[in-house]
Motif scaffolding. Structure first.
Motif, PDB file in Angstrom:
ATOM      1  N   TYR A  76      55.988  81.136  77.734  1.00  0.00           N
ATOM      2  CA  TYR A  76      57.001  81.310  78.781  1.00  0.00           C
ATOM      3  C   TYR A  76      56.953  80.058  79.659  1.00  0.00           C
ATOM      4  O   TYR A  76      55.936  79.759  80.271  1.00  0.00           O
ATOM      5  CB  TYR A  76      56.680  82.569  79.605  1.00  0.00           C
ATOM      6  CG  TYR A  76      57.828  83.027  80.473  1.00  0.00           C
ATOM      7  CD1 TYR A  76      58.432  82.163  81.382  1.00  0.00           C
ATOM      8  CD2 TYR A  76      58.322  84.329  80.382  1.00  0.00           C
ATOM      9  CE1 TYR A  76      59.490  82.575  82.156  1.00  0.00           C
ATOM     10  CE2 TYR A  76      59.382  84.758  81.168  1.00  0.00           C
ATOM     11  CZ  TYR A  76      59.966  83.864  82.050  1.00  0.00           C
ATOM     12  OH  TYR A  76      61.023  84.279  82.831  1.00  0.00           O
ATOM     13  N   LEU A  77      58.073  79.321  79.711  1.00  0.00           N
ATOM     14  CA  LEU A  77      58.121  78.059  80.464  1.00  0.00           C
ATOM     15  C   LEU A  77      58.578  78.313  81.899  1.00  0.00           C
ATOM     16  O   LEU A  77      59.580  79.013  82.121  1.00  0.00           O
ATOM     17  CB  LEU A  77      59.102  77.101  79.785  1.00  0.00           C
ATOM     18  CG  LEU A  77      58.759  76.721  78.337  1.00  0.00           C
ATOM     19  CD1 LEU A  77      59.975  76.095  77.646  1.00  0.00           C
ATOM     20  CD2 LEU A  77      57.580  75.761  78.305  1.00  0.00           C
ATOM     21  N   ALA A 123      61.901  70.171  79.225  1.00  0.00           N
ATOM     22  CA  ALA A 123      61.396  70.517  77.883  1.00  0.00           C
ATOM     23  C   ALA A 123      61.440  69.288  76.969  1.00  0.00           C
ATOM     24  O   ALA A 123      60.525  69.065  76.163  1.00  0.00           O
ATOM     25  CB  ALA A 123      62.205  71.667  77.296  1.00  0.00           C
ATOM     26  N   ALA A 124      62.486  68.460  77.091  1.00  0.00           N
ATOM     27  CA  ALA A 124      62.580  67.241  76.263  1.00  0.00           C
ATOM     28  C   ALA A 124      61.436  66.289  76.610  1.00  0.00           C
ATOM     29  O   ALA A 124      60.829  65.665  75.724  1.00  0.00           O
ATOM     30  CB  ALA A 124      63.934  66.559  76.483  1.00  0.00           C
ATOM     31  N   ALA A 174      54.469  67.471  80.914  1.00  0.00           N
ATOM     32  CA  ALA A 174      55.735  66.746  80.778  1.00  0.00           C
ATOM     33  C   ALA A 174      55.573  65.290  81.200  1.00  0.00           C
ATOM     34  O   ALA A 174      56.560  64.594  81.399  1.00  0.00           O
ATOM     35  CB  ALA A 174      56.817  67.428  81.595  1.00  0.00           C
ATOM     36  N   SER A 175      54.324  64.845  81.359  1.00  0.00           N
ATOM     37  CA  SER A 175      54.005  63.475  81.760  1.00  0.00           C
ATOM     38  C   SER A 175      54.776  63.021  82.996  1.00  0.00           C
ATOM     39  O   SER A 175      55.271  61.904  83.046  1.00  0.00           O
ATOM     40  CB  SER A 175      54.230  62.512  80.590  1.00  0.00           C
ATOM     41  OG  SER A 175      53.396  61.379  80.769  1.00  0.00           O
ATOM     42  N   GLY A 176      54.884  63.916  83.978  1.00  0.00           N
ATOM     43  CA  GLY A 176      55.437  63.480  85.270  1.00  0.00           C
ATOM     44  C   GLY A 176      56.625  64.259  85.787  1.00  0.00           C
ATOM     45  O   GLY A 176      57.123  63.964  86.868  1.00  0.00           O
ATOM     46  N   SER A 218      67.727  73.741  72.185  1.00  0.00           N
ATOM     47  CA  SER A 218      66.749  73.188  71.238  1.00  0.00           C
ATOM     48  C   SER A 218      65.522  72.535  71.888  1.00  0.00           C
ATOM     49  O   SER A 218      64.423  72.665  71.352  1.00  0.00           O
ATOM     50  CB  SER A 218      67.415  72.262  70.224  1.00  0.00           C
ATOM     51  OG  SER A 218      67.747  71.059  70.845  1.00  0.00           O
ATOM     52  N   PRO A 219      65.617  71.843  73.051  1.00  0.00           N
ATOM     53  CA  PRO A 219      64.369  71.243  73.570  1.00  0.00           C
ATOM     54  C   PRO A 219      63.276  72.294  73.809  1.00  0.00           C
ATOM     55  O   PRO A 219      62.121  72.096  73.391  1.00  0.00           O
ATOM     56  CB  PRO A 219      64.812  70.585  74.880  1.00  0.00           C
ATOM     57  CG  PRO A 219      66.274  70.342  74.717  1.00  0.00           C
ATOM     58  CD  PRO A 219      66.781  71.479  73.880  1.00  0.00           C
TER      59      PRO A 219
END
Ligand SMILES: Cc1ncc(COP(=O)(O)O)c(C=O)c1O
Length: 391
Positions: A100-101, A285-286, A248-250, A79-80
Motif C-alpha cells: 500500500y503506497l 511511483a515512477a 523514491a530517491s528524494g 502502470s508506475p
C-alpha cells in the motif's frame, strides 16, 4: 539567512542551518553563493542515488509529460504504481507480497498500526524504548520520550515499551498484543543493531501469542545497509514491512507491505480501511521504480559495505569513541556531546554536511548517497580529521 524563510515558513527548529540552496547534483548541494557542499547526509538518508540521478530525473520527466494525479488511491490502474509494487514483491521474501503506497514514512506507520489492529482484533501495541517512527499522533504515541510527547496528550492508549535487544522483556508480548513494532536498526537512538538473533526471537514470540511483527525500514531500507532491506541481515521476515525515505530517491513517499491475507482486511468492515488522495502518485511511483531498478541493476548495494569499511578505516581519532551502524548508515560516537555538536557546525563552515541524531547527543550522522565515490569519502573524512585535530 533569508529573512522570508524565517518569517513566512513555519519553523520548529530553534536554530535552522539555513543554507540557501541553488541546486544539487550527485554528492553535492550548491548554495546561492556558489559554494559546493559535500553531502554526507543525503537529506537524512532520503537521497539514495544522490541528487538528481539522471535515470530518476528522466523517469520523473517522462511521467510528468504523460499524466500526474488522475484519481484518489487505488481506483485506477496506473502502470508506475503497478509495475513498482510488482517489482517490490519480486524482490521480497514470502509472504510479503502486497504493498500500500502512501505519502510519508509516518503515514505508512499509521497504516501498519491500523492494519495490525484490524487483522488481530486486538488493540495493544508494543514499541521499543528510544525508537523513532515519525511525528503524527499514532507514530508519536509509539515514542517513549515524555518531554516530546506530554504536551500533545492524550495520545493513542494501550501502548507499552520494551527495551531493544533485551530478551527478558519479550514476556511482555502476550495474547493481548496486536503487534510489536521495531526499527530493524534503531536510528535516532544511535544506529543500534539487533544482537544475538534478537529479531528472530521477537518474531518467534509474536508467532507464539498471535501478534504481528512490524519492522520499520524507513531509514535502513533500499540498500543503505548492504542489503536491499536490513532485515535480510538478521534472517527475520516481518509480518508487515514499513518503508519510505530513500525509496523514491528524494520525493515524498512511504509504503507498507504485508501478505495478501493480512492486507485484505483493510478492504472490508469497514471497506476503505485506509484511504489517501495522493498515495501511489504516478510521478513518485515512477521515481521509486527508477530508484529500485538502478539499485537492482548495479553494484551500489554491495559497494555500500566496502564504503563502510573505508569510512571505518579512515575515521580513527581519539575523539571518536566508536562508529556504530551498518553500510552507509553510520554514527560517529564522539567523546562528548559538545564535540559532536562542534563537529557538525564546524564542518558546515568547511562545506561538509554532517548532522545530529535525534536522541543520542554524542552522535554525528554519516549517511551519504549510496552513489558517493571513494575519492569524496576520503576528502570528507580528511575534513573531519582536520577539524577534530584543531578542537
Ligand atoms: C525509522 C523511521 N521511521 C519513521 C520515520 C518517519 O518518516 P517521515 O519523516 O517520512 O514521516 C523516520 C524518519 O526519519 C524514520 O527514520
Amino acid at each position: 539567512m533569508n529573512k522570508d524563510f524565517l518569517q513566512y515558513q513555519a519553523q520548529t527548529s530553534p536554530y535552522p542551518l539555513g543554507m540557501e540552496v541553488s541546486h544539487a547534483k550527485g554528492s553535492y548541494i550548491y548554495d546561492t553563493n556558489g559554494n559546493a557542499h559535500l553531502d554526507f547526509v543525503a537529506g537524512v538518508s532520503a537521497c539514495t542515488l544522490g541528487h538528481c540521478h539522471p535515470e530518476v530525473v528522466e523517469a520523473i520527466k517522462n511521467q510528468v509529460d504523460k499524466y500526474m494525479h488522475v484519481m484518489v488511491y487505488g481506483e485506477y490502474s496506473q502502470s508506475p504504481a503497478t509495475t513498482y509494487t510488482k517489482l517490490l514483491a519480486d524482490n521480497l521474501p514470502a509472504p510479503l507480497e502486497v504493498t500500500y503506497l502512501v505519502n510519508s514514512g509516518t503515514e505508512a506507520i499509521e497504516g501498519a498500526l491500523k492494519l495490525a489492529r484490524r487483522y488481530t482484533g486486538r488493540s495493544e501495541i508494543i514499541a521499543a524504548k528510544s525508537a523513532y517512527h515519525g511525528n503524527t499522533m499514532g507514530s508519536l504515541s509509539l515514542m517513549d520520550f515524555e518531554e516530546r510527547k506530554s504536551v500533545f496528550r492524550p495520545l493513542l492508549p494501550d501502548i507499552y515499551h520494551i527495551e531493544f535487544n533485551n530478551e527478558k522483556d519479550l514476556e511482555k508480548i502476550t495474547t493481548k498484543t496486536a503487534c510489536v513494532i521495531l526499527e530493524t536498526i534503531q536510528g535516532g537512538a544511535g544506529f543500534i543493531l539487533p544482537k544475538n538473533d534478537y529479531l528472530k526471537k521477537v518474531k518467534a514470540r509474536c508467532k507464539e501469542v498471535g501478534a504481528l511483527l512490524i519492522l520499520d525500514e524507513i531509514q535502513p531500507g533500499f540498500g543503505r545497509t548492504g542489503k536491499l532491506f536490513a532485515f535480510e541481515h538478521f534472517d527475520c521476515v516481518p509480518d508487515i514491512l514499513v518503508i519510505g525515505k530513500g525509496m523514491a530517491s528524494g520525493l515524498p513517499v512511504g509504503a507498507f507491505t504485508a501478505s495478501k491475507e493480512i492486507m485484505h482486511t483493510l478492504s472490508e468492515n469497514p471497506k476503505m480501511g485506509h484511504i489517501t488522495t495522493f498515495g501511489g502518485n504516478p510521478v513518485i511511483a515512477a521515481s521509486s521504480l527508477a530508484t529500485l531498478n538502478v539499485l537492482l541493476n548495479s553494484n551500489l548495494i554491495a559497494d555500500t559495505l566496502r564504503k563502510e569499511a573505508l569510512f571505518k578505516s579512515l575515521l580513527k581519532h581519539p575523539k571518536i569513541k566508536e562508529i556504530r551502524g551498518k553500510g552507509l548508515m553510520l554514527a560517529l560516537i564522539m567523546d562528548t556531546p559538545e564535540t559532536a555538536n562542534e563537529l557538525v557546525l564546524q564542518a558546515k563552515e568547511k562545506n561538509l554536511i554532517l548532522f545530529w541524531l535525534l536522541f543520542e547527543n554524542r552522535a554525528v550522522r554519516i549517511s551519504p548517497p549510496l552513489t558517493i565515490s571513494e575519492k569524496l569519502i576520503k576528502e570528507g573524512c580528511a575534513i573531519i580529521l582536520a577539524l577534530l585535530n584543531s578542537m
